[in-house]
Design a protein around this motif. Structure first.
Motif, short mmCIF file in Angstrom:
data_model
loop_
_atom_site.label_atom_id
_atom_site.label_comp_id
_atom_site.label_asym_id
_atom_site.label_seq_id
_atom_site.Cartn_x
_atom_site.Cartn_y
_atom_site.Cartn_z
N GLU A 1 -13.32 0.83 12.31
CA GLU A 1 -12.34 -0.09 12.88
C GLU A 1 -12.21 0.12 14.39
O GLU A 1 -12.28 -0.84 15.17
CB GLU A 1 -10.97 0.10 12.22
CG GLU A 1 -10.88 -0.41 10.80
CD GLU A 1 -11.41 0.56 9.77
OE1 GLU A 1 -11.31 0.26 8.56
OE2 GLU A 1 -11.93 1.62 10.16
N ASP B 1 -4.21 -4.17 15.69
CA ASP B 1 -4.71 -4.01 14.31
C ASP B 1 -4.12 -2.74 13.70
O ASP B 1 -3.71 -2.73 12.53
CB ASP B 1 -6.24 -3.91 14.31
CG ASP B 1 -6.92 -5.15 14.86
OD1 ASP B 1 -6.32 -6.24 14.78
OD2 ASP B 1 -8.04 -5.02 15.38
N ASP C 1 -0.38 -3.11 13.06
CA ASP C 1 -0.12 -3.87 11.83
C ASP C 1 -0.38 -3.03 10.58
O ASP C 1 0.37 -3.11 9.59
CB ASP C 1 -0.99 -5.12 11.80
CG ASP C 1 -0.60 -6.13 12.87
OD1 ASP C 1 0.51 -6.04 13.41
OD2 ASP C 1 -1.44 -7.01 13.17
#
Length: 244
Positions: free
Chosen positions: A33, A43, A46
């Motif tokens: 990621e 990201d 979240d």
């Protein structure tokens, strides 16, 4: 996803309470990621939020930082940039520690022992309340610590959670520039406000720190038994530990 996790039990010292809960290290858990060209800190914001953890800072590390622990909350640190760094857990620095005293990023003086781990891109650390930690020798090397934190959280208002405030905090982190230096993002269970204790504050009262409630979810793995939900399950009844 294949989850690799390393667990470490750190007993109390004369200055650091540490914890009956094990320190958790997930090597490379988020590497794909954070290495993606499309990666955004939002990201990660979240992901943590979905699991009940509030992002509160992003840090670019300098040569050294004082060993410290949080007595009021558990902590998650995720490596989002850089080649690596050393993180020492479980012991205190000397009382005369100061910024710049160890310009090469040595481990500094203080209590002997502790645990030194190498942190790399995508690593995630879950640090129980009471476990001391210090990050030093970042690669590539930088001269000073840069700490990015929303103003309201800096003012101690992390507990003030509304959709509007979280949207503003998310936008703040999305604007932090992530480049090649060693950087980590820190999160805490919602409602957790961290302090900065350096050693000796809870001598004789370690159990006050050991009873910080266990989070309802792992910040990355949620309710999976592969995460802290399973790995901390056997430590809910905390017995008195011997301080050496």
């Amino acid at each position: 996803m294949v989850v690799k996790v390393k667990t470490y039990k750190l007993p109390p010292t004369s200055l650091i309470p540490n914890s009956p809960y094990p320190l958790l290290h997930y090597p490379g858990l988020l590497r794909s990621e954070v290495s993606s060209p499309d990666f955004s800190t939002t990201d990660l914001f979240d992901l943590f939020a979905r699991n009940g953890w509030q992002s509160q800072w992003i840090a670019r590390y300098g040569p050294d930082i004082q060993s410290h622990y949080h007595s009021t909350t558990h902590e998650c640190m995720a490596v989002i940039s850089g080649q690596g760094a050393t993180i020492r857990f479980g012991v205190a620095d000397s009382k005369d520690w100061d910024h710049g005293k160890f310009p090469l990023g040595d481990r500094a003086d203080g209590e002997e022992g502790g645990l030194e781990l190498q942190a790399a891109m995508g690593d995630v650390f879950i640090i129980p309340a009471g476990v001391s930690h210090k990050t030093f020798k970042p690669r590539p090397g930088t001269q000073s610590l840069t700490f990015h934190q929303p103003e309201d959280i800096k003012e101690g208002k992390a507990k003030h959670v509304t959709p509007e405030k979280e949207k503003a905090r998310r936008e703040f982190f999305g604007n932090v520039v992530v480049e090649g230096e060693f950087m980590m993002m820190g999160a805490y269970p919602y409602g957790g406000v961290w302090d900065f204790a350096v050693g000796g504050e809870y001598k004789g009262h370690e159990e006050d720190v050991w009873h910080v409630p266990r989070p309802e979810k792992d910040p990355v793995l949620g309710l999976s038994e592969e995460g802290l939900i399973g790995l901390w399950a056997g430590n809910q009844e905390i017995a008195k530990q011997e301080v050496y």
